[in-house]
Structures are given as structure tokens and as C-alpha cells.
Design an enzyme around this catalytic site. Structure first.
Site, mmCIF file in Angstrom:
data_model
loop_
_atom_site.group_PDB
_atom_site.id
_atom_site.type_symbol
_atom_site.label_atom_id
_atom_site.label_comp_id
_atom_site.label_asym_id
_atom_site.label_seq_id
_atom_site.Cartn_x
_atom_site.Cartn_y
_atom_site.Cartn_z
ATOM 1 C CG ASP A 51 -1.859 0.924 1.269
ATOM 2 O OD1 ASP A 51 -1.411 2.407 1.250
ATOM 3 O OD2 ASP A 51 -3.082 0.507 1.180
ATOM 4 C CG ASN A 66 -5.208 11.487 -4.513
ATOM 5 O OD1 ASN A 66 -4.708 11.709 -5.539
ATOM 6 N ND2 ASN A 66 -5.694 10.347 -3.894
ATOM 7 C CG ASP A 101 -5.822 9.282 -11.463
ATOM 8 O OD1 ASP A 101 -6.063 8.842 -10.266
ATOM 9 O OD2 ASP A 101 -6.739 9.934 -12.317
ATOM 10 C CD GLU A 142 -4.384 4.240 -1.004
ATOM 11 O OE1 GLU A 142 -4.391 4.417 0.286
ATOM 12 O OE2 GLU A 142 -5.131 4.553 -1.757
#
Length: 190
Positions: free
Chosen positions: A67, A75, A84, A110
Site C-alpha cells: 500500500d 491527492n 493517478d 493505492e
């Protein structure tokens, strides 16, 4: 009359072949869409689980989950377009060090997984550490010249248990890495 019939049949056969070719091309697109993550182009969870089930038929395998550390901040700070780019960049970075037969998948958000088939636990731990080190070795290039350092918390398991048990164990190991300070590899036993 026979010549006209042969010409008509040839034309029909040609049309049939062309329609069949188009159908095969569309089916290939659908197959890819059903097995690939749309953003990153790596395997999706469904395809990964299928590969894991197949690999388990040959014996013990290793499963590594990771992760991205503090991804929400990417973000929140830079926007989802940069997020992205990071996700896609992480996949390209990991693909650079995958060995023959290993499979990378995006499980969601993620969270990623790597299937390390037919590897003993020590070899799989070494592979996970190599992936972790390579991932954090250089910033990921994003649009607009943005470069972001990325690390991951890794968890793994070596077993011949079913896919769900292995995914759960690798997930627990991954969270143990997060709780121990992130950017590390933890191995779980089943």
C-alpha cells in the site's frame, strides 16, 4: 446461374470472415477490460485471484501486498490527476524489477499485489525487499514537472492455502508494516 451463386456465396463468406474478425477483436478488448486495471494497465483483482488460484495448483507460492504510504496526502495536496500519475508511475517502477513469471496487480485504490510463484519464503522476502527499495529509490515523475517521492508498506505470505486466506494474511502483514513505521516489509505465517 451457378456462377452467380458461387459469387454470392464467396461474397457472403467474405462478409462472414470480416464480421468474425471484428467480433474476435471486440472480444479481445472485452477480455482485456475484464482483466486489466483501466488506469494503470496492470492486472486487476479478478485477474490476480485467477492467476493465484492457478499458481496454487502447482504448490506453494508467495504473495506480496503493498500500500502506498501517505497516498491520501498526494491527492489532497496535488489533486487526483497527480495521484493517478503516481499510481501509474508506481506500476511502471515495479514492473522494472519484476522477475519472469511474477505478476503485478492493482487490487484497488493505492493497494497492489505481486504474485511470486514457486518461491520459497526467503527468496520471496528478498524479492519484496528489492521491490520496496526500487519503488522508494527515485521520485515518480508526474505531469507538470511534478516529482514525488513514494514509499510503500509491504506484507507477504508464503503458503499453499486458498487465495482468500493468503490475501487476508498478506493484508495483515502489510498493516503490521504500516504500524511499525511504514516503508518496510513484514512477513506473515499461515
Amino acid at each position: 446461374l451457378m456462377r452467380d451463386a458461387v459469387t454470392a456465396m464467396t461474397s457472403i463468406n467474405d462478409e462472414y470472415r470480416e464480421a468474425n474478425r471484428k467480433l474476435e477483436a471486440r472480444n479481445a478488448v472485452l477480455d482485456r477490460a475484464a482483466s486489466e486495471d483501466a488506469l494503470t494497465g496492470v492486472a486487476n483483482r479478478r485477474a490476480f485471484t485467477t492467476h493465484l488460484q492457478t499458481a496454487l495448483q502447482l504448490g506453494e507460492v508467495s504473495l506480496v501486498m503493498f500500500d502506498l504510504d501517505h497516498f491520501k496526502a498526494v491527492n489532497d495536496t496535488h489533486g487526483h490527476d497527480i495521484g493517478d500519475d503516481v499510481l501509474s508511475g508506481v506500476c511502471r517502477r515495479v514492473e522494472e524489477v519484476l522477475a519472469e513469471g511474477e505478476l503485478l496487480a492493482r487490487l484497488g485504490g493505492e493497494e497492489f499485489a505481486v504474485l511470486v510463484p514457486l518461491a520459497c519464503e526467503e527468496a520471496a522476502k528478498t524479492r519484496a525487499e528489492a521491490i520496496r527499495a526500487h519503488l522508494g529509490g527515485h521520485p515518480v515523475a508526474c505531469r507538470g514537472g511534478v516529482r514525488l517521492a513514494v514509499t510503500g508498506s509491504f506484507g507477504g505470505v508464503t503458503s499453499n492455502s486458498g487465495p482468500e486466506a493468503m490475501l487476508k494474511a498478506a493484508d495483515l502483514a502489510m498493516y503490521a508494516s504500516k504500524n511499525a513505521g511504514r516503508n518496510r516489509v513484514t512477513w506473515w505465517s499461515l
